[in-house]
Design a protein around this motif. Sequence first.
Motif, PDB file in Angstrom:
ATOM      1  N   HIS A 125       0.841  -1.200   0.000  1.00 32.57           N
ATOM      2  CA  HIS A 125       0.000   0.000   0.000  1.00 32.57           C
ATOM      3  C   HIS A 125       0.877   1.251   0.000  1.00 32.57           C
ATOM      4  CE1 HIS A 125       0.927   0.258   4.268  1.00 32.57           C
ATOM      5  NE2 HIS A 125       0.509  -1.004   4.411  1.00 32.57           N
ATOM      6  N   ASP A 131       7.892   2.237  12.925  1.00 36.62           N
ATOM      7  CA  ASP A 131       7.538   1.140  13.841  1.00 36.62           C
ATOM      8  C   ASP A 131       8.610   0.042  13.828  1.00 36.62           C
ATOM      9  OD1 ASP A 131       6.843   0.551  11.189  1.00 36.62           O
ATOM     10  OD2 ASP A 131       5.341  -0.907  11.786  1.00 36.62           O
ATOM     11  N   LYS A 150      -1.428   4.661  11.999  1.00 37.75           N
ATOM     12  CA  LYS A 150      -0.520   4.207  10.941  1.00 37.75           C
ATOM     13  C   LYS A 150      -1.368   3.776   9.749  1.00 37.75           C
ATOM     14  CE  LYS A 150       2.467   0.350   9.775  1.00 37.75           C
ATOM     15  NZ  LYS A 150       2.991  -0.922  10.211  1.00 37.75           N
TER      16      LYS A 150
HETATM   17  N1  LIG Z   1       2.042   3.906   6.871  1.00 39.48           N
HETATM   18  C1  LIG Z   1       3.332   3.621   6.735  1.00 39.48           C
HETATM   19  N2  LIG Z   1       4.243   4.615   6.716  1.00 39.48           N
HETATM   20  C2  LIG Z   1       5.557   4.332   6.577  1.00 39.48           C
HETATM   21  N3  LIG Z   1       6.037   3.100   6.471  1.00 39.48           N
HETATM   22  C3  LIG Z   1       5.175   2.071   6.497  1.00 39.48           C
HETATM   23  C4  LIG Z   1       3.762   2.277   6.605  1.00 39.48           C
HETATM   24  N4  LIG Z   1       3.135   1.079   6.576  1.00 39.48           N
HETATM   25  C5  LIG Z   1       4.102   0.155   6.454  1.00 39.48           C
HETATM   26  N5  LIG Z   1       5.318   0.742   6.417  1.00 39.48           N
HETATM   27  C6  LIG Z   1       6.620   0.089   6.364  1.00 39.48           C
HETATM   28  O1  LIG Z   1       6.688  -0.837   5.293  1.00 39.48           O
HETATM   29  C7  LIG Z   1       7.456  -1.971   5.676  1.00 39.48           C
HETATM   30  C8  LIG Z   1       6.646  -3.222   5.534  1.00 39.48           C
HETATM   31  O2  LIG Z   1       5.544  -3.188   6.424  1.00 39.48           O
HETATM   32  P1  LIG Z   1       4.568  -4.400   6.680  1.00 39.48           P
HETATM   33  O3  LIG Z   1       4.767  -5.453   5.685  1.00 39.48           O
HETATM   34  O4  LIG Z   1       4.625  -4.822   8.080  1.00 39.48           O
HETATM   35  O5  LIG Z   1       3.199  -3.671   6.405  1.00 39.48           O
HETATM   36  P2  LIG Z   1       2.197  -3.040   7.404  1.00 39.48           P
HETATM   37  O6  LIG Z   1       1.160  -2.327   6.608  1.00 39.48           O
HETATM   38  O7  LIG Z   1       2.960  -2.305   8.452  1.00 39.48           O
HETATM   39  O8  LIG Z   1       1.555  -4.360   7.986  1.00 39.48           O
HETATM   40  P3  LIG Z   1       0.634  -4.567   9.186  1.00 39.48           P
HETATM   41  O9  LIG Z   1      -0.405  -3.463   9.169  1.00 39.48           O
HETATM   42  O10 LIG Z   1       0.072  -5.913   8.905  1.00 39.48           O
HETATM   43  O11 LIG Z   1       1.533  -4.478  10.398  1.00 39.48           O
HETATM   44  C9  LIG Z   1       7.863  -1.724   7.131  1.00 39.48           C
HETATM   45  O12 LIG Z   1       9.125  -1.146   7.152  1.00 39.48           O
HETATM   46  C10 LIG Z   1       6.825  -0.756   7.609  1.00 39.48           C
HETATM   47  O13 LIG Z   1       7.254   0.006   8.690  1.00 39.48           O
END
Ligand SMILES: Nc1ncnc2c1ncn2[C@@H]1O[C@H](COP(=O)(O)OP(=O)(O)OP(=O)(O)O)[C@@H](O)[C@H]1O
Length: 662
Positions: free
Chosen positions: A74, A235, A287
């Motif tokens: 996303h 995070d 987030k």
């Molecule tokens: N809204 C966001 N802003 C900045 N970085 C993000 C964001 N969402 C995800 N990321 C980053 O993208 C990378 C992959 O994230 P991940 O695959 O865990 O997706 P996620 O949307 O955070 O998943 P979930 O919501 O299931 O925890 C990680 O480094 C995460 O921090």
Amino acid sequence: MPQKSVAKQILARSSWERRAEEILQGKRYNLWDLLEERGFVKDTAGSRDIIREILRTRRIGAYVGVDPTAPSMHVGHLLPLMALFWMYMHGYGAYTLLGGSTVKIGDPTDRIKDRDPIDKADLAMNVTKIHYQMKNLWLNVEEQARRFGYEKEWAWKRGVVNNNAWWNKMPMLEVLKRAGSLRVAEMMTRDTVKRKMTEGNGVSFAEFSYPILQGWDWWELLRQRQVQMQIGGSDQYGNIVTGVDIIKAIIDSEPDPAERKRRGPRNLLDDPVGFTVPLLTDSSGAKFGKSAGNAVWLDKFLTSSFDLYGYFVRRPDADVEQLLKLFTFLPLSEIADIMAKQAEDPGKRVAHHRLAYEVVTLVHSEKDAKDAQQQHQMMYNKDSTVVIPPPTQTTTAETDVPVTPVSAVITHQNAPKPDIKLPRSLIFGKSIGRILYAAGLCESATAGHRIAVQKGAYIGGVYSDGHGSSMNAAQVTWTPIKLWFPQETQRYLIDDRLLLLRRGKHNVRIIEVVSDEEYAWLGLTYPGQPGTGRLRVLREMLKALKSGKTKPDEVKRILAEEEEKEKKEEEEERKKASRNGGFILFPKEKSPEVTSLEKQLKKLLSRAEKEAKDQEAKDQEDKDQEAEDQEDKDQEDKDKEDKDKEDKDKEDKNKEEGEASF
Ligand SMILES: Nc1ncnc2c1ncn2[C@@H]1O[C@H](COP(=O)(O)OP(=O)(O)OP(=O)(O)O)[C@@H](O)[C@H]1O
Ligand SMILES: N[C@@H](Cc1ccc(O)cc1)C(=O)O
């Protein structure tokens, strides 16, 4: 190593050294400064000065990991990825890691509740989708690098890696032996662990081990591809810091004396380093992501180019400059120009449109961006000018720009889904060529057969031999499709409901197989569905007749024409089939829906014909009556005229007689 390669490597090294020198002399910028100026750096693992020096002197690699917990990345993911893309465009190794193994545990970071386990079919689908999404994204980055004047060199390296590659064969003992000296006290102080223990249901052994898995991934990438840097959303800070500790523990426990000697005493510039990017949040500060259910997907099937474009056009004015810095490759000087134009006439949202255009170009394609821009212009923006940017050829030096926080307003909630649904009868009973056609992977069933003969398409999963062979859902294997019997296809069904097809390198379809009843109930049709052409025509005709827009005669003519066309197409397909080696052609059959529609149409046609006749008769009657009425009226008028004339003559005569008597 071949001599040519050695020579190339020496050349690449010396050009890097020259470049480091130029940075030192201020003739070039350090990429670290660019990343800071554009607002990518939130927290660092390692000191900023050391990271800056590492980037100046070493062509290191960097990576961003994504767990495939959904079938698409996303917009939030794009943020750490953009930092990684910048690194690639400046000559560093850049890798996206697909967490095919880590996803099975699930990152507990910032969660109080346990994650729901992901089922096998969903996992296979997510892994496949994100793998190809990452690959396509990399191809687009390549194009953007060219568009923005970054010249690709031999030494540029990029890749997509799945951590299955090592976890599938890693003995637990090896991990404990190498990383086991890590102190758990530090890990126990992490927020997630503390909160889960005090506010949640405690921390499971698997969850506690998650940062170790992630740290080990980093070690593997460092060992195999010199990936000294990890980038993530904010995070991920805890996981990145734990990763640094794990790598140090692994290096310190090196059992091979030769390797220990080769490494020598620890040099600060060899240490693993990382940084986090700010989190993209929604207007409530949550987030922006899968778990919060507020994601804007990068997959066209889940968020269309039009909607992706629209999402960026709707960003608040206060955020747009920062978003341009984070989500585009536009030089800061150009962003400043755009913002100046924006200030002249904020209503035109020039900056927003440019932002939307650049993001859609990167994520989907330039053509999609142009189309989306045009559609938005047509729908919402009739009289304002939207700037279609000319291809940028050069970059300009980056300058100091203050960073403002980003807030994002979420307007979308898209549930992840497979690309397409197809009915069971097709998958279980029809030839693979027809299935490829139905899945939209070729332009006709005949072309589908040809592709199968030439082994140009693949089927995902693991062929089940009926003896319990099962697939590792996080690692989809592709088998070239052959002209097999229809029953063969069903053996590749994952969890009896999912089929993965691929044509060429990147064109993938994730197919959800549903019952014929559900398919009919949903009102779906697929290309080449028996009687589909007729079905569509019948539906249209029925509608046209009901609304009275088309006359029965016209309907009959269209139906006859359509029938003729279908016959010709069928004949053509038959001829082609026999020319191409005579593979099995399935007789066209009428679906129950076609039969029922034909009946309805017949009834409606005869009713319409009768009504049309009655109407005709009535019209004629009305016409006759009208003519009669007109005749009567004419006669009446004539009588009145005659009488008026008679009266006037009489009056004149009396007048004359009166005048004479005076
Ligand atoms: N809204 C966001 N802003 C900045 N970085 C993000 C964001 N969402 C995800 N990321 C980053 O993208 C990378 C992959 O994230 P991940 O695959 O865990 O997706 P996620 O949307 O955070 O998943 P979930 O919501 O299931 O925890 C990680 O480094 C995460 O921090
Ligand atoms: N833990 C990361 C994903 C990830 C997985 C494996 C890695 O090696 C790195 C990152 C997240 O959930 O955002």
